[in-house]
Design an enzyme around this catalytic site. Sequence first.
Site, PDB file in Angstrom:
ATOM      1  N   SER A  13      41.460  45.501  47.714  1.00  0.00           N
ATOM      2  CA  SER A  13      41.874  44.303  46.982  1.00  0.00           C
ATOM      3  C   SER A  13      42.014  44.515  45.475  1.00  0.00           C
ATOM      4  O   SER A  13      42.865  43.882  44.855  1.00  0.00           O
ATOM      5  CB  SER A  13      40.949  43.130  47.282  1.00  0.00           C
ATOM      6  OG  SER A  13      39.607  43.495  47.128  1.00  0.00           O
TER       7      SER A  13
ATOM      8  N   HIS B 280      38.837  42.392  41.625  1.00  0.00           N
ATOM      9  CA  HIS B 280      40.134  41.730  41.743  1.00  0.00           C
ATOM     10  C   HIS B 280      40.763  41.520  40.367  1.00  0.00           C
ATOM     11  O   HIS B 280      41.915  41.888  40.123  1.00  0.00           O
ATOM     12  CB  HIS B 280      39.980  40.375  42.434  1.00  0.00           C
ATOM     13  CG  HIS B 280      39.521  40.461  43.851  1.00  0.00           C
ATOM     14  ND1 HIS B 280      39.251  39.340  44.594  1.00  0.00           N
ATOM     15  CD2 HIS B 280      39.276  41.514  44.669  1.00  0.00           C
ATOM     16  CE1 HIS B 280      38.874  39.699  45.809  1.00  0.00           C
ATOM     17  NE2 HIS B 280      38.864  41.018  45.867  1.00  0.00           N
TER      18      HIS B 280
END
Length: 197
Positions: free
Chosen positions: A119, A173
Amino acid sequence: MLEEQNAPQPAKPQYNGVFILIAINLILFVLDEILQIGLMRNLYLNHARPQWYQFVTSMFCHANWAHISGNLFFLYIFGKLVEEEEGLTGILGSYLICGLGANLVSWWLQPNIVSLGASGAVFGLFTVSILLKLSWNWRNLLEILILGQFVLQRVLFEIQNLGEGGQINRVAHLSGALVGVVLVLLLMRFSSSSKRN
């Protein structure tokens, strides 16, 4: 009608880089979660005692099917956009640089966790794909409007939930997204300076 059939067809773009990345993620997932090979856990990024290779290998490992399926979906969508603009080396380089940057910042700011997943790299691809599309071409502007609002929502959501605990590494992220922005800005600057020389 025969002339139309015999006319040369434009070559369809190849997305080998995206599929290489997807394949690596899937192979490691099978080895880890399905075949349960114990050594695979050594590929996760142990923030307390990291090995140098874990900063790369952890971005190809996933905790469960929900984790990998979400990441691979967005890797496919946004990775294709990057590969369409920058080719094989562009997608592979963007994934690795954004994922590595995300892991380094996450390790630096969160010393006592173990992290894994694509991610951070995928959030980097979010921003890279949008910034690469910036132009006055109406199709690109339409893509930016559609995809850009999604990326902005995701980034704002991560910022709003940054302080919450849980299993989601929001620092990775956001770091991946930021590294993607910096990467494109550096490439633009390098490209403009090389054109002037």
